[in-house]
Each structure stands twice: as C-alpha cells, then as structure tokens.
Design a protein around this motif. Structure first.
Motif, PDB file in Angstrom:
ATOM      1  N   LEU A  37       4.059   5.705  -5.498  1.00 56.79           N
ATOM      2  CA  LEU A  37       4.025   5.800  -6.959  1.00 56.79           C
ATOM      3  C   LEU A  37       3.013   6.833  -7.435  1.00 56.79           C
ATOM      4  O   LEU A  37       3.262   7.576  -8.383  1.00 56.79           O
ATOM      5  CB  LEU A  37       3.695   4.439  -7.572  1.00 56.79           C
ATOM      6  CG  LEU A  37       4.829   3.425  -7.611  1.00 56.79           C
ATOM      7  CD1 LEU A  37       4.326   2.081  -8.111  1.00 56.79           C
ATOM      8  CD2 LEU A  37       5.961   3.926  -8.483  1.00 56.79           C
ATOM      9  N   ILE A  38       1.859   6.893  -6.793  1.00 56.35           N
ATOM     10  CA  ILE A  38       0.807   7.813  -7.223  1.00 56.35           C
ATOM     11  C   ILE A  38       1.168   9.260  -6.909  1.00 56.35           C
ATOM     12  O   ILE A  38       1.031  10.142  -7.754  1.00 56.35           O
ATOM     13  CB  ILE A  38      -0.534   7.429  -6.575  1.00 56.35           C
ATOM     14  CG1 ILE A  38      -1.035   6.101  -7.150  1.00 56.35           C
ATOM     15  CG2 ILE A  38      -1.580   8.520  -6.787  1.00 56.35           C
ATOM     16  CD1 ILE A  38      -2.238   5.533  -6.436  1.00 56.35           C
ATOM     17  N   PHE A  39       1.638   9.523  -5.696  1.00 57.59           N
ATOM     18  CA  PHE A  39       1.808  10.908  -5.260  1.00 57.59           C
ATOM     19  C   PHE A  39       3.214  11.468  -5.450  1.00 57.59           C
ATOM     20  O   PHE A  39       3.366  12.646  -5.766  1.00 57.59           O
ATOM     21  CB  PHE A  39       1.411  11.047  -3.790  1.00 57.59           C
ATOM     22  CG  PHE A  39      -0.064  10.891  -3.575  1.00 57.59           C
ATOM     23  CD1 PHE A  39      -0.955  11.883  -3.953  1.00 57.59           C
ATOM     24  CD2 PHE A  39      -0.569   9.739  -3.008  1.00 57.59           C
ATOM     25  CE1 PHE A  39      -2.306  11.747  -3.766  1.00 57.59           C
ATOM     26  CE2 PHE A  39      -1.932   9.584  -2.813  1.00 57.59           C
ATOM     27  CZ  PHE A  39      -2.803  10.595  -3.186  1.00 57.59           C
ATOM     28  N   PHE A  40       4.245  10.672  -5.247  1.00 57.88           N
ATOM     29  CA  PHE A  40       5.588  11.212  -5.207  1.00 57.88           C
ATOM     30  C   PHE A  40       6.411  10.928  -6.456  1.00 57.88           C
ATOM     31  O   PHE A  40       7.244  11.703  -6.860  1.00 57.88           O
ATOM     32  CB  PHE A  40       6.342  10.713  -3.967  1.00 57.88           C
ATOM     33  CG  PHE A  40       5.663  11.138  -2.692  1.00 57.88           C
ATOM     34  CD1 PHE A  40       5.702  12.445  -2.280  1.00 57.88           C
ATOM     35  CD2 PHE A  40       4.973  10.211  -1.922  1.00 57.88           C
ATOM     36  CE1 PHE A  40       5.071  12.846  -1.104  1.00 57.88           C
ATOM     37  CE2 PHE A  40       4.348  10.595  -0.753  1.00 57.88           C
ATOM     38  CZ  PHE A  40       4.397  11.914  -0.350  1.00 57.88           C
ATOM     39  N   HIS A  41       6.199   9.800  -7.081  1.00 54.78           N
ATOM     40  CA  HIS A  41       6.993   9.435  -8.248  1.00 54.78           C
ATOM     41  C   HIS A  41       6.733  10.384  -9.425  1.00 54.78           C
ATOM     42  O   HIS A  41       7.649  10.728 -10.147  1.00 54.78           O
ATOM     43  CB  HIS A  41       6.706   7.992  -8.661  1.00 54.78           C
ATOM     44  CG  HIS A  41       7.567   7.480  -9.766  1.00 54.78           C
ATOM     45  ND1 HIS A  41       8.930   7.287  -9.602  1.00 54.78           N
ATOM     46  CD2 HIS A  41       7.311   7.172 -11.057  1.00 54.78           C
ATOM     47  CE1 HIS A  41       9.443   6.869 -10.727  1.00 54.78           C
ATOM     48  NE2 HIS A  41       8.479   6.777 -11.628  1.00 54.78           N
ATOM     49  N   GLN A  42       5.495  10.805  -9.594  1.00 55.48           N
ATOM     50  CA  GLN A  42       5.165  11.712 -10.692  1.00 55.48           C
ATOM     51  C   GLN A  42       5.839  13.080 -10.524  1.00 55.48           C
ATOM     52  O   GLN A  42       6.306  13.658 -11.478  1.00 55.48           O
ATOM     53  CB  GLN A  42       3.659  11.900 -10.794  1.00 55.48           C
ATOM     54  CG  GLN A  42       2.946  10.623 -11.189  1.00 55.48           C
ATOM     55  CD  GLN A  42       1.442  10.778 -11.165  1.00 55.48           C
ATOM     56  OE1 GLN A  42       0.944  11.818 -10.762  1.00 55.48           O
ATOM     57  NE2 GLN A  42       0.742   9.750 -11.580  1.00 55.48           N
ATOM     58  N   SER A  43       5.897  13.581  -9.297  1.00 57.80           N
ATOM     59  CA  SER A  43       6.496  14.898  -9.078  1.00 57.80           C
ATOM     60  C   SER A  43       8.016  14.870  -9.250  1.00 57.80           C
ATOM     61  O   SER A  43       8.619  15.861  -9.615  1.00 57.80           O
ATOM     62  CB  SER A  43       6.132  15.421  -7.685  1.00 57.80           C
ATOM     63  OG  SER A  43       6.681  14.597  -6.690  1.00 57.80           O
ATOM     64  N   ILE A  44       8.652  13.716  -8.987  1.00 59.05           N
ATOM     65  CA  ILE A  44      10.110  13.620  -9.129  1.00 59.05           C
ATOM     66  C   ILE A  44      10.483  13.518 -10.612  1.00 59.05           C
ATOM     67  O   ILE A  44      11.385  14.206 -11.080  1.00 59.05           O
ATOM     68  CB  ILE A  44      10.644  12.383  -8.358  1.00 59.05           C
ATOM     69  CG1 ILE A  44      10.484  12.613  -6.857  1.00 59.05           C
ATOM     70  CG2 ILE A  44      12.102  12.127  -8.692  1.00 59.05           C
ATOM     71  CD1 ILE A  44      10.816  11.390  -6.017  1.00 59.05           C
ATOM     72  N   SER A  45       9.788  12.683 -11.375  1.00 60.82           N
ATOM     73  CA  SER A  45      10.159  12.471 -12.765  1.00 60.82           C
ATOM     74  C   SER A  45       9.561  13.519 -13.698  1.00 60.82           C
ATOM     75  O   SER A  45       9.986  13.646 -14.831  1.00 60.82           O
ATOM     76  CB  SER A  45       9.728  11.083 -13.222  1.00 60.82           C
ATOM     77  OG  SER A  45       8.319  10.981 -13.145  1.00 60.82           O
ATOM     78  N   GLY A  46       8.580  14.284 -13.255  1.00 60.46           N
ATOM     79  CA  GLY A  46       7.928  15.236 -14.151  1.00 60.46           C
ATOM     80  C   GLY A  46       8.293  16.603 -13.808  1.00 60.46           C
ATOM     81  O   GLY A  46       8.583  17.567 -14.273  1.00 60.46           O
ATOM     82  N   ILE A  72       0.835  -1.212   0.000  1.00 64.47           N
ATOM     83  CA  ILE A  72       0.000   0.000   0.000  1.00 64.47           C
ATOM     84  C   ILE A  72       0.861   1.249   0.000  1.00 64.47           C
ATOM     85  O   ILE A  72       0.598   2.196  -0.754  1.00 64.47           O
ATOM     86  CB  ILE A  72      -0.975  -0.025   1.200  1.00 64.47           C
ATOM     87  CG1 ILE A  72      -2.017  -1.121   0.985  1.00 64.47           C
ATOM     88  CG2 ILE A  72      -1.635   1.327   1.400  1.00 64.47           C
ATOM     89  CD1 ILE A  72      -2.867  -1.416   2.198  1.00 64.47           C
ATOM     90  N   LEU A  73       1.903   1.277   0.816  1.00 67.13           N
ATOM     91  CA  LEU A  73       2.784   2.443   0.828  1.00 67.13           C
ATOM     92  C   LEU A  73       3.513   2.609  -0.508  1.00 67.13           C
ATOM     93  O   LEU A  73       3.743   3.733  -0.960  1.00 67.13           O
ATOM     94  CB  LEU A  73       3.793   2.344   1.967  1.00 67.13           C
ATOM     95  CG  LEU A  73       3.215   2.549   3.371  1.00 67.13           C
ATOM     96  CD1 LEU A  73       4.288   2.302   4.423  1.00 67.13           C
ATOM     97  CD2 LEU A  73       2.617   3.922   3.520  1.00 67.13           C
ATOM     98  N   GLY A  74       3.866   1.509  -1.158  1.00 65.70           N
ATOM     99  CA  GLY A  74       4.496   1.583  -2.475  1.00 65.70           C
ATOM    100  C   GLY A  74       3.557   2.181  -3.513  1.00 65.70           C
ATOM    101  O   GLY A  74       3.960   3.007  -4.326  1.00 65.70           O
ATOM    102  N   VAL A  75       2.300   1.775  -3.478  1.00 70.03           N
ATOM    103  CA  VAL A  75       1.313   2.331  -4.410  1.00 70.03           C
ATOM    104  C   VAL A  75       1.099   3.814  -4.134  1.00 70.03           C
ATOM    105  O   VAL A  75       1.047   4.625  -5.066  1.00 70.03           O
ATOM    106  CB  VAL A  75      -0.016   1.544  -4.310  1.00 70.03           C
ATOM    107  CG1 VAL A  75      -1.133   2.259  -5.061  1.00 70.03           C
ATOM    108  CG2 VAL A  75       0.163   0.135  -4.841  1.00 70.03           C
ATOM    109  N   VAL A  76       0.997   4.196  -2.873  1.00 68.17           N
ATOM    110  CA  VAL A  76       0.835   5.611  -2.521  1.00 68.17           C
ATOM    111  C   VAL A  76       2.040   6.413  -2.991  1.00 68.17           C
ATOM    112  O   VAL A  76       1.892   7.502  -3.555  1.00 68.17           O
ATOM    113  CB  VAL A  76       0.619   5.781  -0.997  1.00 68.17           C
ATOM    114  CG1 VAL A  76       0.737   7.229  -0.571  1.00 68.17           C
ATOM    115  CG2 VAL A  76      -0.731   5.205  -0.593  1.00 68.17           C
TER     116      VAL A  76
END
Length: 54
Positions: A45-54, A39-43
């Motif tokens: 990916l949804i919230f933090f991964h997009q802001s780092i790579s984008g 669950i923490l991995g999915v959270v």
C-alpha cells in the motif's frame, strides 16, 4: 518407571519423551504467516499502490 542411580534419575525413552505440551506449533505458524501477509500488505500500500493510482 523412574529409578535413581548414582544420584541421577533414569527414565525409559518413552518416559523421557513425555513433555508437557507447549504452545501449539500450528497456531505459531498461523500467527507468523498472518503477520507476514499484513506487513507485506502495508508495504504494498505504501510503495506500490500510490504509483498505480497516481
């Protein structure tokens, strides 16, 4: 040895502690921790991964 007194079954402390084994507590803990990590991995990916790579 079980005895019956006044329509009640009386057992020694050792006999009273000998319950049928239930589900493994270690397995329950492992599944719970695995679900939390998932669950923490999915959270993340949804919230933090997009802001780092984008």
């Amino acid at each position: 040895m079980k005895t019956k007194e006044h329509d009640q079954i009386v057992e020694t402390p050792t006999e009273a502690r000998q319950a049928k084994p239930g589900p493994s507590i270690l397995m329950l803990l492992a599944i719970g921790i695995g679900l939390v990590v998932l669950i923490l991995g999915v959270v993340w990916l949804i919230f933090f991964h997009q802001s780092i790579s984008g």
